[in-house]
Scaffold this motif. Sequence first.
Motif: not given
Length: 226
Positions: A8-26
């Motif tokens: 739950v994050e309204d900053d799109e750039n931070i959203q994408e950073i979190i998404k990429l980091a966690l998806e790379s961990n499965g």
Amino acid sequence: MNERIYVVEDDENIQEIIKLALESNGYEIRQFDNAIDAIVAIHDDTPDMAIFDIMLPELDGISAIKKIRETNTTLPIMVLSAKDREIDKVKGLDSGCDDYMTKPFGVLELSARVRSLLRRTKKEEKLIKTADLSVDKSKHVIKKNGEQLELTHKEYQLLVYLIDNRERVVEREELLNNIWGYDFMGESRALDVHIRSLRSKLGDDGSHYIKTIRSVGYRFVGDQNV
């Protein structure tokens, strides 16, 4: 099934950073830009974990977490916020979050904290599911393909202990100590008898659910995805 995390994050750039980091961990990630939609989604389809920013439109993260905790006290929740004062961290933790991390953040530390939080809460989970088994610890009920297994108290304890520690081999002495207590440390035959009975009730040939590790102990191998 991969563990699902709501971000739950309204900053799109931070959203994408979190998404990429966690998806790379499965992990499976679902994103929200406001807390109201996230609360509805958590109620309808509870994830394995949620990550909240504090400064959100319409409803702030602290208020959202308090609202969630009114009906859900077990969901692991992390706050990821630019508010880094001690009082902000105290408010976040008092609201019901399990961890508080400040921005800017490193993706390696974020991933490590997520793994740690999921590990801690998984040990406390009341409902465990494998491909064909379900364990409801709150009711002390184990079902196979929807049918309740008629287990003795010791058989139930033994199976739950093996499932809880499924990532490793559990030594015989550890099982005797934790299930029977110190008085039974020399009674290894009691363990053998209960393992045989448990395998019989599970319809186990000795390798599908409970694998014997010769001269060491046992390991639950019924479903590596649990």
